[in-house]
Design an enzyme around this catalytic site. Structure first.
Site, short mmCIF file in Angstrom:
data_model
loop_
_atom_site.label_atom_id
_atom_site.label_comp_id
_atom_site.label_asym_id
_atom_site.label_seq_id
_atom_site.Cartn_x
_atom_site.Cartn_y
_atom_site.Cartn_z
CG HIS A 90 41.01 26.16 47.50
ND1 HIS A 90 41.74 25.43 48.41
CD2 HIS A 90 41.92 26.82 46.72
CE1 HIS A 90 43.03 25.63 48.20
NE2 HIS A 90 43.17 26.47 47.18
CB CYS A 146 38.35 22.14 52.72
SG CYS A 146 40.06 21.61 52.65
#
Length: 198
Positions: A90, A146
């Site tokens: 992440h 991301c």
């Protein structure tokens, strides 16, 4: 010349609301690629994953272990060395407190213990991986997360509105007189091709 790599894959196995699939496999595939195609020695690769809860705590991708691995990667660098950093997990953003972000947000990498230790801010990543690099040392980084486009606070940013990251990377290399070694460029293309086949 030394070749060193830090490979991080986080599936967030202990955090159900953040769980991912495939990130640990990404890091293992990158290790296989570096050792079989680019002559990296296993002894010069740090692999941090959260594959099992019973594994050696020093090999978990905690914030402390990731920061230590970053320091190890650039330590004692000399001209001609080739360093490789890979993160699959992440990525996020948080409010910029230093005033150096145009959009008001720092980009972050999210370690497996983010709920207790916090995230790793792009300013810190730059301080640990970019700022200490001596002249002539090459660092190649692949961040599959991301908000990763500016996760290292580099001078240049790839615009993703023109296609896939690999395409943008190749286009940037063709327009820049100083380019990475061709084998690393091919490695990134090969990883992209492998992903498309599956």
């Amino acid at each position: 010349c030394k070749k060193k790599a830090v490979l991080i894959g986080i599936n967030y196995t202990q955090t159900p609301e953040a769980r991912l699939k495939g990130c640990v496999n990404d890091a293992k595939c990158m290790k296989y690629l570096l050792t079989t195609k680019f002559s990296f020695l296993e002894s010069n690769i740090v692999l941090l994953t959260d594959e099992t809860k019973d594994q050696d705590p020093s090999l978990l991708p905690t914030k402390q272990n990731i920061l230590a691995a970053m320091r190890w990667l650039v330590a004692d660098g000399q001209a001609g060395d080739s360093l490789f950093f890979h993160f699959s997990g992440h990525g996020s953003q948080q409010r910029d407190t230093s005033g150096d972000e145009a959009d008001g947000y720092d980009e972050t990498l999210v370690p497996c213990d983010y709920d207790m230790s916090g995230q790793i801010v792009d300013d810190k990543i730059n301080d640990l991986l970019i700022a200490p690099l001596p002249a002539g040392v090459r660092l190649h980084a692949v961040i599959d997360a991301c908000h990763s486009g500016t996760a290292m606070d580099l001078q240049f940013t790839c615009r993703m509105d023109q296609g896939a990251m690999t395409y943008c990377f190749i286009e940037a290399i063709e327009k820049t007189p100083v380019c990475p070694e061709p084998p690393v460029l091919y490695a990134i293309v090969a990883v992209g091709d492998h992903t498309r086949e599956n």
